[in-house]
Design a protein around this motif. Structure first.
Motif, PDB file in Angstrom:
ATOM      1  N   LEU A  12      -1.205 -11.873  -3.340  1.00  0.00           N
ATOM      2  CA  LEU A  12      -1.178 -10.988  -4.548  1.00  0.00           C
ATOM      3  C   LEU A  12      -2.600 -10.766  -4.735  1.00  0.00           C
ATOM      4  O   LEU A  12      -3.603 -11.419  -4.952  1.00  0.00           O
ATOM      5  CB  LEU A  12      -0.875 -11.711  -5.940  1.00  0.00           C
ATOM      6  CG  LEU A  12      -1.094 -11.049  -7.060  1.00  0.00           C
ATOM      7  CD1 LEU A  12      -0.184  -9.804  -7.307  1.00  0.00           C
ATOM      8  CD2 LEU A  12      -0.527 -12.088  -8.437  1.00  0.00           C
ATOM      9  N   VAL A  13      -3.069  -9.306  -5.007  1.00  0.00           N
ATOM     10  CA  VAL A  13      -4.120  -8.649  -5.297  1.00  0.00           C
ATOM     11  C   VAL A  13      -4.260  -8.066  -6.617  1.00  0.00           C
ATOM     12  O   VAL A  13      -3.326  -6.957  -6.814  1.00  0.00           O
ATOM     13  CB  VAL A  13      -4.702  -7.722  -3.984  1.00  0.00           C
ATOM     14  CG1 VAL A  13      -5.931  -7.107  -4.460  1.00  0.00           C
ATOM     15  CG2 VAL A  13      -4.688  -8.332  -2.653  1.00  0.00           C
ATOM     16  N   THR A  14      -5.053  -8.308  -7.612  1.00  0.00           N
ATOM     17  CA  THR A  14      -5.262  -7.822  -8.898  1.00  0.00           C
ATOM     18  C   THR A  14      -6.136  -6.559  -8.659  1.00  0.00           C
ATOM     19  O   THR A  14      -7.149  -6.597  -7.893  1.00  0.00           O
ATOM     20  CB  THR A  14      -5.775  -8.738  -9.711  1.00  0.00           C
ATOM     21  OG1 THR A  14      -7.089  -9.174  -9.767  1.00  0.00           O
ATOM     22  CG2 THR A  14      -4.853 -10.060  -9.965  1.00  0.00           C
ATOM     23  N   GLY A  15      -5.642  -5.327  -9.275  1.00  0.00           N
ATOM     24  CA  GLY A  15      -6.680  -4.307  -9.326  1.00  0.00           C
ATOM     25  C   GLY A  15      -6.588  -3.895  -7.785  1.00  0.00           C
ATOM     26  O   GLY A  15      -7.640  -3.492  -7.267  1.00  0.00           O
ATOM     27  N   GLY A  16      -5.527  -3.295  -7.252  1.00  0.00           N
ATOM     28  CA  GLY A  16      -5.443  -3.121  -5.908  1.00  0.00           C
ATOM     29  C   GLY A  16      -5.267  -1.866  -5.720  1.00  0.00           C
ATOM     30  O   GLY A  16      -4.813  -1.378  -4.547  1.00  0.00           O
ATOM     31  N   SER A  17      -5.446  -0.654  -6.617  1.00  0.00           N
ATOM     32  CA  SER A  17      -4.710   0.713  -6.232  1.00  0.00           C
ATOM     33  C   SER A  17      -5.957   1.624  -5.926  1.00  0.00           C
ATOM     34  O   SER A  17      -5.516   2.799  -5.763  1.00  0.00           O
ATOM     35  CB  SER A  17      -4.100   1.199  -7.712  1.00  0.00           C
ATOM     36  OG  SER A  17      -4.945   1.364  -8.647  1.00  0.00           O
ATOM     37  N   ARG A  18      -7.211   1.360  -5.971  1.00  0.00           N
ATOM     38  CA  ARG A  18      -8.263   2.061  -5.620  1.00  0.00           C
ATOM     39  C   ARG A  18      -9.288   1.222  -5.229  1.00  0.00           C
ATOM     40  O   ARG A  18      -9.350  -0.027  -5.331  1.00  0.00           O
ATOM     41  CB  ARG A  18      -8.542   2.861  -6.923  1.00  0.00           C
ATOM     42  CG  ARG A  18      -8.919   1.952  -8.057  1.00  0.00           C
ATOM     43  CD  ARG A  18      -9.475   2.640  -9.372  1.00  0.00           C
ATOM     44  NE  ARG A  18      -9.995   3.690  -9.155  1.00  0.00           N
ATOM     45  CZ  ARG A  18     -10.478   4.711 -10.221  1.00  0.00           C
ATOM     46  NH1 ARG A  18      -9.857   4.645 -11.133  1.00  0.00           N
ATOM     47  NH2 ARG A  18     -11.559   5.565 -10.117  1.00  0.00           N
ATOM     48  N   GLY A  19     -10.127   1.803  -4.536  1.00  0.00           N
ATOM     49  CA  GLY A  19     -11.573   1.475  -4.318  1.00  0.00           C
ATOM     50  C   GLY A  19     -11.660  -0.122  -3.423  1.00  0.00           C
ATOM     51  O   GLY A  19     -10.807  -0.081  -2.464  1.00  0.00           O
ATOM     52  N   ASP A  31      -2.910  -7.262   8.695  1.00  0.00           N
ATOM     53  CA  ASP A  31      -2.951  -8.637   9.357  1.00  0.00           C
ATOM     54  C   ASP A  31      -1.651  -9.352   9.207  1.00  0.00           C
ATOM     55  O   ASP A  31      -1.832 -10.737   9.549  1.00  0.00           O
ATOM     56  CB  ASP A  31      -4.308  -9.243   8.648  1.00  0.00           C
ATOM     57  CG  ASP A  31      -5.466  -8.927   9.213  1.00  0.00           C
ATOM     58  OD1 ASP A  31      -5.452  -7.961  10.435  1.00  0.00           O
ATOM     59  OD2 ASP A  31      -6.648  -9.184   8.950  1.00  0.00           O
ATOM     60  N   GLY A  32      -0.582  -8.842   8.653  1.00  0.00           N
ATOM     61  CA  GLY A  32       0.533  -9.483   8.612  1.00  0.00           C
ATOM     62  C   GLY A  32       1.185  -9.741   7.312  1.00  0.00           C
ATOM     63  O   GLY A  32       2.101 -10.300   7.223  1.00  0.00           O
ATOM     64  N   ALA A  33       0.434 -10.171   6.230  1.00  0.00           N
ATOM     65  CA  ALA A  33       0.576 -10.661   4.900  1.00  0.00           C
ATOM     66  C   ALA A  33       1.757  -9.664   4.253  1.00  0.00           C
ATOM     67  O   ALA A  33       1.568  -8.354   4.490  1.00  0.00           O
ATOM     68  CB  ALA A  33      -0.504 -10.952   4.106  1.00  0.00           C
ATOM     69  N   ARG A  34       2.611 -10.213   3.291  1.00  0.00           N
ATOM     70  CA  ARG A  34       3.309  -9.545   2.495  1.00  0.00           C
ATOM     71  C   ARG A  34       2.373  -9.396   1.383  1.00  0.00           C
ATOM     72  O   ARG A  34       2.126 -10.379   0.680  1.00  0.00           O
ATOM     73  CB  ARG A  34       4.808 -10.302   2.196  1.00  0.00           C
ATOM     74  CG  ARG A  34       5.557 -10.271   3.462  1.00  0.00           C
ATOM     75  CD  ARG A  34       6.828 -11.294   3.213  1.00  0.00           C
ATOM     76  NE  ARG A  34       6.081 -12.619   3.041  1.00  0.00           N
ATOM     77  CZ  ARG A  34       6.886 -13.775   2.881  1.00  0.00           C
ATOM     78  NH1 ARG A  34       8.391 -13.437   2.838  1.00  0.00           N
ATOM     79  NH2 ARG A  34       6.386 -14.894   2.741  1.00  0.00           N
ATOM     80  N   VAL A  35       2.391  -8.266   0.843  1.00  0.00           N
ATOM     81  CA  VAL A  35       1.378  -8.071  -0.173  1.00  0.00           C
ATOM     82  C   VAL A  35       1.862  -7.469  -1.541  1.00  0.00           C
ATOM     83  O   VAL A  35       2.648  -6.433  -1.542  1.00  0.00           O
ATOM     84  CB  VAL A  35       0.088  -7.131  -0.004  1.00  0.00           C
ATOM     85  CG1 VAL A  35      -0.959  -6.935  -0.931  1.00  0.00           C
ATOM     86  CG2 VAL A  35      -0.498  -7.555   1.553  1.00  0.00           C
ATOM     87  N   ALA A  36       1.647  -7.980  -2.763  1.00  0.00           N
ATOM     88  CA  ALA A  36       1.828  -7.371  -3.765  1.00  0.00           C
ATOM     89  C   ALA A  36       0.478  -7.084  -4.590  1.00  0.00           C
ATOM     90  O   ALA A  36      -0.412  -7.743  -4.262  1.00  0.00           O
ATOM     91  CB  ALA A  36       2.593  -8.161  -4.898  1.00  0.00           C
ATOM     92  N   PHE A  37       0.162  -6.063  -5.362  1.00  0.00           N
ATOM     93  CA  PHE A  37      -0.834  -5.841  -6.244  1.00  0.00           C
ATOM     94  C   PHE A  37      -0.671  -5.169  -7.427  1.00  0.00           C
ATOM     95  O   PHE A  37       0.227  -4.783  -7.624  1.00  0.00           O
ATOM     96  CB  PHE A  37      -1.816  -4.780  -5.172  1.00  0.00           C
ATOM     97  CG  PHE A  37      -1.241  -3.594  -5.042  1.00  0.00           C
ATOM     98  CD1 PHE A  37      -1.516  -2.479  -6.101  1.00  0.00           C
ATOM     99  CD2 PHE A  37      -0.289  -3.097  -4.169  1.00  0.00           C
ATOM    100  CE1 PHE A  37      -1.224  -1.193  -5.989  1.00  0.00           C
ATOM    101  CE2 PHE A  37       0.199  -1.833  -4.045  1.00  0.00           C
ATOM    102  CZ  PHE A  37      -0.223  -0.775  -4.910  1.00  0.00           C
ATOM    103  N   THR A  38      -1.595  -5.630  -8.214  1.00  0.00           N
ATOM    104  CA  THR A  38      -1.300  -5.061  -9.762  1.00  0.00           C
ATOM    105  C   THR A  38      -2.428  -3.738  -9.743  1.00  0.00           C
ATOM    106  O   THR A  38      -3.338  -3.404  -9.345  1.00  0.00           O
ATOM    107  CB  THR A  38      -1.995  -6.015 -10.826  1.00  0.00           C
ATOM    108  OG1 THR A  38      -3.414  -6.359 -10.745  1.00  0.00           O
ATOM    109  CG2 THR A  38      -1.104  -7.534 -10.607  1.00  0.00           C
ATOM    110  N   TYR A  39      -1.962  -3.068 -10.912  1.00  0.00           N
ATOM    111  CA  TYR A  39      -2.682  -1.796 -11.168  1.00  0.00           C
ATOM    112  C   TYR A  39      -2.480  -1.494 -12.782  1.00  0.00           C
ATOM    113  O   TYR A  39      -1.301  -1.835 -13.099  1.00  0.00           O
ATOM    114  CB  TYR A  39      -2.049  -0.478 -10.422  1.00  0.00           C
ATOM    115  CG  TYR A  39      -0.746  -0.029 -10.716  1.00  0.00           C
ATOM    116  CD1 TYR A  39      -0.673   1.199 -11.688  1.00  0.00           C
ATOM    117  CD2 TYR A  39       0.183  -0.601 -10.358  1.00  0.00           C
ATOM    118  CE1 TYR A  39       0.533   1.365 -11.917  1.00  0.00           C
ATOM    119  CE2 TYR A  39       1.711  -0.273 -10.454  1.00  0.00           C
ATOM    120  CZ  TYR A  39       1.894   0.770 -11.303  1.00  0.00           C
ATOM    121  OH  TYR A  39       3.357   1.303 -11.619  1.00  0.00           O
TER     122      TYR A  39
END
Length: 243
Positions: A12-19, A31-39
């Motif tokens: 989980l990555v917070t603030g993952g929609s830019r930059g 690199d193979g991870a299943r990723v969720a991110f917040t925006y």
């Protein structure tokens, strides 16, 4: 060495929609991870990042504790686990302490520090041995060469202290926590050809800004199998800004 070292891991990555955040999402997914991110805003931008990385976007404003709690729960429910937490969401309003409004100060303290604590507390309920927590701090925690950075630097210094303290608490559980401290990174919010670029380059050892991809690679390394003995560290990626 595995070509996809994060295969089978959930992040989980917070603030993952830019930059920088988008760069982290892209690298973890590659690199193979299943990723969720917040925006918090710009759903079209979030959908573009999600499509490019086959990632899962979650609308969540780090100003609100319940949004962060829900994002962690949604990630764990969707993927069945949570192995990697990257606390990237942050804001910076740069002005002297007398010119800053208290609402601006409160927003920096809430998003840059309190939301990180909330995300970590919630994530630990789903994270087992081998878990990785990576905070995205700033070289400004150690060096503030220009006026107007005091409150922002305070929030990033807090992350460094939090990382050291939690390393002691989490090591018995087999979980590492580290703090990456970027210097000037070329993003739309801080472009390498922007009005402040020449000033920042003047205090750096290298003559260029870093890239979001370079930060993403650093995050992926700390999340991967070769970084099991690193914890409690604040690690600079700053082109010599703090040298």
């Amino acid at each position: 060495m595995a070509t996809r070292p994060l295969e089978g891991k959930t992040a989980l990555v917070t603030g993952g929609s830019r930059g920088v955040g988008a760069g982290i999402v892209a690298r973890l997914a590659a690199d193979g991870a299943r990723v969720a991110f917040t925006y918090a805003n710009s759903p079209q931008r979030a959908e573009a990042v999600a499509a490019a990385a086959a990632a899962h976007p979650i609308r969540a404003d780090s100003l609100h504790e319940q949004d962060i709690e829900a994002a962690v729960a949604q990630t764990a429910d969707r993927f069945g686990s949570l192995d990697i937490l990257v606390n990237n969401a942050a804001v910076g309003t740069f002005a002297t302490i007398t010119d800053l409004k208290m609402a601006e100060i409160d927003a920096m303290l809430t998003i840059n520090v309190r939301s990180v604590i909330v995300a970590i507390r919630e994530s630990l309920a789903h994270m087992g041995s081998g878990g990785r927590i990576i905070n995205i701090g700033s070289i400004n925690a150690d060096r503030t060469p220009f006026p107007g950075q005091s409150i922002y630097a305070t929030t990033k210094g807090a992350l460094a202290s939090l990382t050291r303290g939690l390393a002691r608490e989490l090591a018995p559980r087999g979980i590492t926590i580290n703090n990456i401290q970027p210097g000037p990174i070329d993003t739309d919010a801080n472009p390498a050809d922007g009005p402040a670029a020449s000033t920042m380059l003047g205090v750096m050892a290298m003559d260029r800004f870093g890239t979001a991809a370079e930060v993403g690679a650093f995050v992926s390394y700390l999340a991967g199998p070769d970084a099991t003995y690193i914890t409690g560290a604040s690690l600079d990626i700053d082109g010599g800004f703090g040298a």
